[in-house]
Motif scaffolding. Structure first.
Motif, PDB file in Angstrom:
ATOM      1  N   LEU A 129       0.820  -1.214   0.000  1.00  0.00           N
ATOM      2  CA  LEU A 129       0.000   0.000   0.000  1.00  0.00           C
ATOM      3  C   LEU A 129       0.856   1.268   0.000  1.00  0.00           C
ATOM      4  CD1 LEU A 129      -2.810  -1.016   2.522  1.00  0.00           C
ATOM      5  CD2 LEU A 129      -3.022  -0.735   0.041  1.00  0.00           C
ATOM      6  N   LYS A 130       2.018   1.173   0.609  1.00  0.00           N
ATOM      7  CA  LYS A 130       2.880   2.355   0.725  1.00  0.00           C
ATOM      8  C   LYS A 130       3.882   2.489  -0.418  1.00  0.00           C
ATOM      9  CE  LYS A 130       5.930   4.737   3.981  1.00  0.00           C
ATOM     10  NZ  LYS A 130       6.508   4.739   5.346  1.00  0.00           N
ATOM     11  N   ALA A 138       1.797   7.844  -9.113  1.00  0.00           N
ATOM     12  CA  ALA A 138       0.677   8.781  -9.038  1.00  0.00           C
ATOM     13  C   ALA A 138       1.017   9.980  -8.160  1.00  0.00           C
ATOM     14  CB  ALA A 138      -0.556   8.069  -8.495  1.00  0.00           C
ATOM     15  N   ALA A 139       1.964   9.770  -7.230  1.00  0.00           N
ATOM     16  CA  ALA A 139       2.379  10.859  -6.333  1.00  0.00           C
ATOM     17  C   ALA A 139       3.512  11.686  -6.933  1.00  0.00           C
ATOM     18  CB  ALA A 139       2.812  10.271  -4.995  1.00  0.00           C
ATOM     19  N   GLY A 140       3.898  11.332  -8.180  1.00  0.00           N
ATOM     20  CA  GLY A 140       4.925  12.106  -8.864  1.00  0.00           C
ATOM     21  C   GLY A 140       6.342  11.617  -8.650  1.00  0.00           C
TER      22      GLY A 140
END
Length: 203
Positions: A129-130, A138-140
């Motif tokens: 998950l992390k 998606a977080a860049g």
């Protein structure tokens, strides 16, 4: 079935039967998964002069003590799992995964061989998950292609520790494993209190 050396006729078989039919069922393990270290440990006890009295106590291992330990273990398992983030995780070389500390990679470096399969599965889920590439992308965060990303190390760690045979092989060469055995004098008056942790480590 392994017969223990230096035991009287039939005694080795009896002790082996006691360990596999009495001790293992209480811990939820089958005889086929009983680690050879435990047989070797009993062999060492018998060959170093602890004598027939100890053999009798092994055969009469108190079930209540084992049941209490199992109950406490299950209760602690149900508590929230605390993972320790491995500070070097993102710098690991996926090509060198065979030499990594699989427990540390999954955040279980403080638990190691005591980790249950349920804890290993939960730790892997938390790490996915992390650290999954899709989530990080998606977080860049820049992601390395294919198996070159450090996430491969997490996958390999789970593959090793979720397989009982592979996990035993890894545990057998774990440099942090405590392989010490108490002396005869230490076990003279309180055999089970002294040796219970040893059998737990080697099971």
């Amino acid at each position: 079935m392994l017969l223990l050396p230096s035991a009287a006729d039939g005694q080795g078989t009896a002790i082996t039967h006691a360990l596999t039919s009495e001790v293992l069922p209480q811990t939820g393990r089958g005889a086929s998964s009983f680690c050879p270290r435990s047989f070797f440990l009993v062999s060492r006890l018998l060959t170093h002069g602890l004598g027939g009295g100890v053999r009798d106590r092994i055969l009469q291992y108190p079930k209540k003590e084992l049941e209490d330990k199992k109950e406490l273990s299950e209760e602690s398992e149900d508590e929230e799992l605390q993972l320790e983030e491995f500070p070097m995780l993102k710098t690991l070389d996926p090509k060198d995964w065979k030499n990594q500390d699989h427990y540390a990679v999954l955040g279980l470096g403080h638990v190691r061989y005591k980790a249950t399969q349920r804890q290993i599965k939960a730790a892997h889920k938390a790490m996915v998950l992390k650290h999954h590439p899709d989530k990080r992308k998606a977080a860049g965060e820049p992601i390395k292609e294919g198996d070159n990303d450090y996430f491969t190390c997490i996958t390999k760690a789970y593959e090793m520790l979720s397989d009982p045979v592979k996990r035993r092989a890894f545990n057998s060469v774990d440099p942090t494993f405590d392989n010490s055995v108490p002396s005869k004098s230490e076990a003279k008056d309180n055999f089970f209190e002294v040796f219970s942790p040893v059998f737990e480590r080697n099971s």
